[in-house]
Design a protein around this motif. Structure first.
Motif, PDB file in Angstrom:
ATOM      1  N   LYS A   1     -35.481   9.752 -53.562  1.00  0.00           N
ATOM      2  CA  LYS A   1     -34.505  10.500 -52.770  1.00  0.00           C
ATOM      3  C   LYS A   1     -33.673  11.406 -53.665  1.00  0.00           C
ATOM      4  CE  LYS A   1     -33.614   7.450 -48.851  1.00  0.00           C
ATOM      5  NZ  LYS A   1     -32.581   6.612 -48.214  1.00  0.00           N
ATOM      6  N   ALA A   2     -33.245  10.875 -54.796  1.00  0.00           N
ATOM      7  CA  ALA A   2     -32.423  11.645 -55.727  1.00  0.00           C
ATOM      8  C   ALA A   2     -33.211  12.840 -56.269  1.00  0.00           C
ATOM      9  CB  ALA A   2     -31.944  10.759 -56.872  1.00  0.00           C
ATOM     10  N   GLN A   3     -34.450  12.618 -56.660  1.00  0.00           N
ATOM     11  CA  GLN A   3     -35.274  13.711 -57.180  1.00  0.00           C
ATOM     12  C   GLN A   3     -35.495  14.786 -56.123  1.00  0.00           C
ATOM     13  OE1 GLN A   3     -38.759  11.678 -58.608  1.00  0.00           O
ATOM     14  NE2 GLN A   3     -37.939  11.482 -60.677  1.00  0.00           N
ATOM     15  N   GLU A   4     -35.732  14.340 -54.900  1.00  0.00           N
ATOM     16  CA  GLU A   4     -35.924  15.280 -53.794  1.00  0.00           C
ATOM     17  C   GLU A   4     -34.651  16.105 -53.564  1.00  0.00           C
ATOM     18  OE1 GLU A   4     -36.326  14.704 -49.058  1.00  0.00           O
ATOM     19  OE2 GLU A   4     -37.731  13.524 -50.276  1.00  0.00           O
TER      20      GLU A   4
ATOM     21  N   GLN B   1     -34.187  18.627 -56.468  1.00  0.00           N
ATOM     22  CA  GLN B   1     -35.153  19.729 -56.384  1.00  0.00           C
ATOM     23  C   GLN B   1     -34.759  20.710 -55.278  1.00  0.00           C
ATOM     24  OE1 GLN B   1     -37.718  20.700 -58.286  1.00  0.00           O
ATOM     25  NE2 GLN B   1     -37.091  19.075 -59.666  1.00  0.00           N
ATOM     26  N   LYS B   2     -34.279  20.155 -54.170  1.00  0.00           N
ATOM     27  CA  LYS B   2     -33.888  20.986 -53.042  1.00  0.00           C
ATOM     28  C   LYS B   2     -32.671  21.844 -53.377  1.00  0.00           C
ATOM     29  CE  LYS B   2     -32.187  19.006 -49.356  1.00  0.00           C
ATOM     30  NZ  LYS B   2     -32.066  18.169 -48.164  1.00  0.00           N
ATOM     31  N   ASN B   3     -31.764  21.317 -54.194  1.00  0.00           N
ATOM     32  CA  ASN B   3     -30.511  22.001 -54.506  1.00  0.00           C
ATOM     33  C   ASN B   3     -30.454  22.542 -55.934  1.00  0.00           C
ATOM     34  OD1 ASN B   3     -29.116  21.496 -51.955  1.00  0.00           O
ATOM     35  ND2 ASN B   3     -29.335  19.360 -52.566  1.00  0.00           N
ATOM     36  N   LYS B   4     -31.601  22.725 -56.542  1.00  0.00           N
ATOM     37  CA  LYS B   4     -31.673  23.139 -57.946  1.00  0.00           C
ATOM     38  C   LYS B   4     -30.990  24.493 -58.185  1.00  0.00           C
ATOM     39  CE  LYS B   4     -35.131  23.235 -61.594  1.00  0.00           C
ATOM     40  NZ  LYS B   4     -36.564  23.118 -61.881  1.00  0.00           N
ATOM     41  N   GLU B   5     -31.296  25.466 -57.350  1.00  0.00           N
ATOM     42  CA  GLU B   5     -30.723  26.811 -57.527  1.00  0.00           C
ATOM     43  C   GLU B   5     -29.201  26.799 -57.326  1.00  0.00           C
ATOM     44  OE1 GLU B   5     -32.132  29.551 -58.725  1.00  0.00           O
ATOM     45  OE2 GLU B   5     -33.847  28.242 -59.057  1.00  0.00           O
ATOM     46  N   GLN B   6     -28.738  26.059 -56.323  1.00  0.00           N
ATOM     47  CA  GLN B   6     -27.291  25.967 -56.083  1.00  0.00           C
ATOM     48  C   GLN B   6     -26.584  25.343 -57.282  1.00  0.00           C
ATOM     49  OE1 GLN B   6     -27.417  23.681 -52.483  1.00  0.00           O
ATOM     50  NE2 GLN B   6     -26.871  25.466 -51.234  1.00  0.00           N
ATOM     51  N   LYS B   7     -27.216  24.344 -57.869  1.00  0.00           N
ATOM     52  CA  LYS B   7     -26.626  23.679 -59.022  1.00  0.00           C
ATOM     53  C   LYS B   7     -26.535  24.645 -60.206  1.00  0.00           C
ATOM     54  CE  LYS B   7     -27.174  19.721 -62.051  1.00  0.00           C
ATOM     55  NZ  LYS B   7     -28.037  18.644 -62.512  1.00  0.00           N
ATOM     56  N   LYS B   8     -27.594  25.422 -60.430  1.00  0.00           N
ATOM     57  CA  LYS B   8     -27.582  26.396 -61.526  1.00  0.00           C
ATOM     58  C   LYS B   8     -26.481  27.433 -61.311  1.00  0.00           C
ATOM     59  CE  LYS B   8     -32.379  26.376 -63.055  1.00  0.00           C
ATOM     60  NZ  LYS B   8     -33.608  27.173 -63.145  1.00  0.00           N
TER      61      LYS B   8
END
Length: 97
Positions: A22-25, A28-35
């Motif tokens: 769940k955490a990895q998913e 991955q889903k929010n990768k761009e927002q985090k960057k």
């Protein structure tokens, strides 16, 4: 009366793997927002950090230079290990501009 909880390593492992997936998913889903958030935060705090470093340079010069050299060594090592990737990203960003 207190119930004694029986330790079950298999069940615990299943729950761990399920949460890990769940955490990895989620990441991955929010990768761009985090960057985007990290870059924005870096830009906002960069100058205050540099100002603190400059003040520390005069208050505790030994600690300042020790830290500065440690950071410099880390950056050199990182660049050496990731040189090709860094140059590729630079070339890509130059094409966009």
């Amino acid at each position: 009366m207190i119930k004694k909880i029986v330790y079950n390593p298999e069940k615990r492992r299943e729950r761990y793997l399920k949460n890990k997936e769940k955490a990895q998913e989620y990441y991955q889903k929010n990768k761009e927002q985090k960057k985007e958030y990290q870059n924005k935060y870096y830009e906002e705090t960069k100058y205050s950090y540099l100002r603190k470093m400059e003040l520390n340079k005069h208050e505790a010069p030994d600690e300042y230079w020790e830290f500065k050299n440690r950071v410099s060594d880390y950056n050199k090592k990182y660049y050496q290990n990731n040189r090709e990737e860094i140059l590729a990203k630079r070339a890509e960003s130059r094409k966009k501009s």
